[in-house]
Design a protein around this motif. Structure first.
Motif, mmCIF file in Angstrom:
data_model
loop_
_atom_site.group_PDB
_atom_site.id
_atom_site.type_symbol
_atom_site.label_atom_id
_atom_site.label_comp_id
_atom_site.label_asym_id
_atom_site.label_seq_id
_atom_site.Cartn_x
_atom_site.Cartn_y
_atom_site.Cartn_z
ATOM 1 N N PRO A 42 0.805 -1.222 0.000
ATOM 2 C CA PRO A 42 0.000 0.000 0.000
ATOM 3 C C PRO A 42 0.842 1.278 0.000
ATOM 4 N N ASP A 43 2.143 1.168 0.308
ATOM 5 C CA ASP A 43 3.018 2.341 0.303
ATOM 6 C C ASP A 43 3.710 2.553 -1.040
ATOM 7 N N ASP A 44 3.506 1.643 -1.990
ATOM 8 C CA ASP A 44 4.099 1.761 -3.315
ATOM 9 C C ASP A 44 3.475 2.967 -4.031
ATOM 10 N N PRO A 45 4.306 3.899 -4.526
ATOM 11 C CA PRO A 45 3.754 5.080 -5.204
ATOM 12 C C PRO A 45 2.831 4.735 -6.374
ATOM 13 N N ASN A 46 3.114 3.654 -7.081
ATOM 14 C CA ASN A 46 2.247 3.251 -8.196
ATOM 15 C C ASN A 46 0.871 2.818 -7.695
ATOM 16 N N VAL A 47 0.851 2.115 -6.571
ATOM 17 C CA VAL A 47 -0.423 1.680 -5.991
ATOM 18 C C VAL A 47 -1.212 2.894 -5.506
ATOM 19 N N ILE A 48 -0.518 3.832 -4.873
ATOM 20 C CA ILE A 48 -1.173 5.056 -4.394
ATOM 21 C C ILE A 48 -1.760 5.827 -5.567
#
Length: 153
Positions: A103-109
């Protein structure tokens, strides 16, 4: 309930680590996709704890006899490493069955933000499609801007 009895030559920290690992294996097994994977996870956790126990028993015996065989210690260490490797493989199998994301992955955000924006735009578009032009009253018809501006030109 974890299967570790008081005879184990474990220090409190080692006992807690093994209990935590076994509890984690039990919880992970509950979420396994199939029965075979569930059994594999539980057996792998048990094998790891037993290999750890065997090494500690060997160390206790060797230290009390004042005779440590480095080859024997190496074998016990390798057995623990092999069991941990199997446990890691089980974790990978558990993970591969589901859509896990960081959930901390910039792509996921960014993806989540775009999905939320798209949902908002879609909701607004649906509301706009339901709107219909208002019917003009007689007063509004007589004060229509176009008809009021034409004589001025």
């Amino acid at each position: 309930s974890s299967g570790i009895n008081a005879e184990w030559p474990l220090r409190p920290g080692g006992r807690k680590a093994i209990n935590d690992m076994l509890a984690t294996c039990k919880g992970a097994a509950l979420n396994a996709d199939n029965e075979a994977l569930k059994i594999k996870v539980l057996q792998s956790g048990r094998s790891t704890s037993m290999a750890y126990r065997d090494m500690l028993e060997y160390m206790c015996e060797a230290l009390s006899a004042n005779n440590t065989d480095s080859n024997q210690l190496r074998e016990h260490s390798k057995k623990i490493a092999d069991c941990v490797t199997d446990l890691i493989e089980c974790a990978k199998e558990l993970k591969s069955g589901a859509d896990w994301v960081n959930p901390d992955d910039p792509n996921v955000i960014a993806e989540n933000e775009l999905l939320n924006a798209a949902a908002s735009i879609e909701a607004a578009a649906k509301k706009l499609s339901l709107l219909q032009p208002r019917k003009k009253t007689k007063k509004e018809k007589s004060t229509d801007c176009d008809s009021a501006l034409i004589p001025l030109l």
